[in-house]
Design an enzyme around this catalytic site. Structure first.
Site, PDB file in Angstrom:
ATOM      1  N   GLY A  46       0.832  -1.195   0.000  1.00  0.00           N
ATOM      2  CA  GLY A  46       0.000   0.000   0.000  1.00  0.00           C
ATOM      3  C   GLY A  46       0.868   1.246   0.000  1.00  0.00           C
ATOM      4  O   GLY A  46       2.038   1.198   0.395  1.00  0.00           O
ATOM      5  N   GLN A  51       2.949   9.984   1.215  1.00  0.00           N
ATOM      6  CA  GLN A  51       4.304   9.432   1.215  1.00  0.00           C
ATOM      7  C   GLN A  51       5.123   9.847   0.000  1.00  0.00           C
ATOM      8  O   GLN A  51       6.343   9.720   0.010  1.00  0.00           O
ATOM      9  CB  GLN A  51       4.251   7.897   1.279  1.00  0.00           C
ATOM     10  CG  GLN A  51       3.748   7.385   2.620  1.00  0.00           C
ATOM     11  CD  GLN A  51       3.613   5.876   2.584  1.00  0.00           C
ATOM     12  OE1 GLN A  51       2.635   5.360   2.108  1.00  0.00           O
ATOM     13  NE2 GLN A  51       4.618   5.174   3.083  1.00  0.00           N
ATOM     14  N   CYS A  92       6.224  -0.179   6.859  1.00  0.00           N
ATOM     15  CA  CYS A  92       5.844   0.997   6.076  1.00  0.00           C
ATOM     16  C   CYS A  92       6.987   1.357   5.145  1.00  0.00           C
ATOM     17  O   CYS A  92       8.155   1.306   5.546  1.00  0.00           O
ATOM     18  CB  CYS A  92       5.561   2.154   7.038  1.00  0.00           C
ATOM     19  SG  CYS A  92       5.075   3.678   6.214  1.00  0.00           S
ATOM     20  N   LEU A  93       6.657   1.733   3.912  1.00  0.00           N
ATOM     21  CA  LEU A  93       7.706   2.103   2.952  1.00  0.00           C
ATOM     22  C   LEU A  93       8.459   3.363   3.381  1.00  0.00           C
ATOM     23  O   LEU A  93       9.547   3.623   2.888  1.00  0.00           O
ATOM     24  CB  LEU A  93       7.112   2.284   1.552  1.00  0.00           C
ATOM     25  CG  LEU A  93       6.549   1.012   0.898  1.00  0.00           C
ATOM     26  CD1 LEU A  93       5.912   1.344  -0.444  1.00  0.00           C
ATOM     27  CD2 LEU A  93       7.624  -0.051   0.736  1.00  0.00           C
ATOM     28  N   HIS A 134      -4.034   1.624   7.705  1.00  0.00           N
ATOM     29  CA  HIS A 134      -2.666   2.162   7.787  1.00  0.00           C
ATOM     30  C   HIS A 134      -2.484   3.305   6.777  1.00  0.00           C
ATOM     31  O   HIS A 134      -1.958   4.369   7.121  1.00  0.00           O
ATOM     32  CB  HIS A 134      -1.684   1.004   7.528  1.00  0.00           C
ATOM     33  CG  HIS A 134      -0.247   1.391   7.411  1.00  0.00           C
ATOM     34  ND1 HIS A 134       0.733   0.909   8.251  1.00  0.00           N
ATOM     35  CD2 HIS A 134       0.398   2.209   6.523  1.00  0.00           C
ATOM     36  CE1 HIS A 134       1.912   1.430   7.895  1.00  0.00           C
ATOM     37  NE2 HIS A 134       1.730   2.218   6.854  1.00  0.00           N
ATOM     38  N   GLU A 135      -2.935   3.082   5.549  1.00  0.00           N
ATOM     39  CA  GLU A 135      -2.768   4.118   4.516  1.00  0.00           C
ATOM     40  C   GLU A 135      -3.646   5.334   4.806  1.00  0.00           C
ATOM     41  O   GLU A 135      -3.244   6.472   4.566  1.00  0.00           O
ATOM     42  CB  GLU A 135      -3.070   3.571   3.116  1.00  0.00           C
ATOM     43  CG  GLU A 135      -2.227   2.370   2.674  1.00  0.00           C
ATOM     44  CD  GLU A 135      -0.738   2.535   2.888  1.00  0.00           C
ATOM     45  OE1 GLU A 135      -0.240   3.679   2.847  1.00  0.00           O
ATOM     46  OE2 GLU A 135      -0.063   1.518   3.115  1.00  0.00           O
ATOM     47  N   HIS A 138      -1.987   7.700   7.080  1.00  0.00           N
ATOM     48  CA  HIS A 138      -1.013   8.594   6.425  1.00  0.00           C
ATOM     49  C   HIS A 138      -1.695   9.881   5.968  1.00  0.00           C
ATOM     50  O   HIS A 138      -1.109  10.960   6.047  1.00  0.00           O
ATOM     51  CB  HIS A 138      -0.390   7.919   5.201  1.00  0.00           C
ATOM     52  CG  HIS A 138       0.754   6.997   5.513  1.00  0.00           C
ATOM     53  ND1 HIS A 138       1.907   7.421   6.132  1.00  0.00           N
ATOM     54  CD2 HIS A 138       0.924   5.674   5.276  1.00  0.00           C
ATOM     55  CE1 HIS A 138       2.745   6.392   6.254  1.00  0.00           C
ATOM     56  NE2 HIS A 138       2.170   5.310   5.740  1.00  0.00           N
TER      57      HIS A 138
HETATM   58 NI    NI Z   1       2.942   3.380   5.579  1.00  0.00          NI
END
Ligand code: NI
Length: 170
Positions: A46, A51, A92-93, A134-135, A138
């Site tokens: 995701g 991000q 997380c990226l 989670h997304e 953000h």
């Molecule tokens: Ni993340």
């Protein structure tokens, strides 16, 4: 399509609250296709627009094993959430290599716009549910380590800063 740079925690831009998308047009679809390319290249499940330093309410997810079920959620909303919480190990990226346990509602009902601007609803559980929540965090300027203790978070922050110093050109 183009790869976009993924902001790394604790970059303060990860704390910005995203604004709603007013019109789903070609500009938005270009962001979406860059986000998919960036997410797949980074092997993530995701990615939120936040991000990639775009502060609009757009997320992309693909939790399928074969990486062939791209899903875009524009202006996503959670309509219902389960009382039952479930613990998952999240990553997380924006924090590569950092994983920790977070408890979230197990099931959620979500409404969003698709890439054509059409509204749709779905029920999610398991990994998809965790990923969407989670997304969506953000988009509120929140990362999963915000759920951890201050002690753990500060340790992670220090680790990320050290790593960033090491990779920066002198
Ligand atoms: Ni993340």
């Amino acid at each position: 399509m183009a790869l976009r740079e993924i902001l790394q925690y604790p970059d303060p831009r990860l704390q910005k609250v995203a604004r709603p998308v007013a019109v789903v047009d070609d500009r938005v679809r270009a962001i979406v296709s860059d986000m998919f390319e960036t997410m797949y290249a980074a092997k993530g499940v995701g990615l939120a627009a936040t991000q990639v330093d775009v502060h609009e309410r757009i997320i992309v997810v693909d939790t399928s094993e074969l990486r062939d079920q791209p899903m875009v959620l524009i202006n996503p909303e959670i309509l219902e959430r389960d009382d039952q919480g479930k613990e998952w190990e999240e990553g997380c990226l924006s924090l590569p290599g950092i994983y920790d346990k977070v408890t979230r509602p197990d099931r959620v009902r979500v409404r969003a716009l698709d890439a054509r601007g059409e509204s749709f609803e779905f029920d999610a559980d398991g990994l998809l549910s965790v990923c969407v929540q989670h997304e969506m965090d953000h988009l509120e300027g929140k990362v999963f380590v915000d759920y951890l203790s201050a002690l753990k978070r500060n340790r992670i922050k220090a680790r990320m800063r050290k790593r960033q110093r090491e990779t920066e050109p002198a």
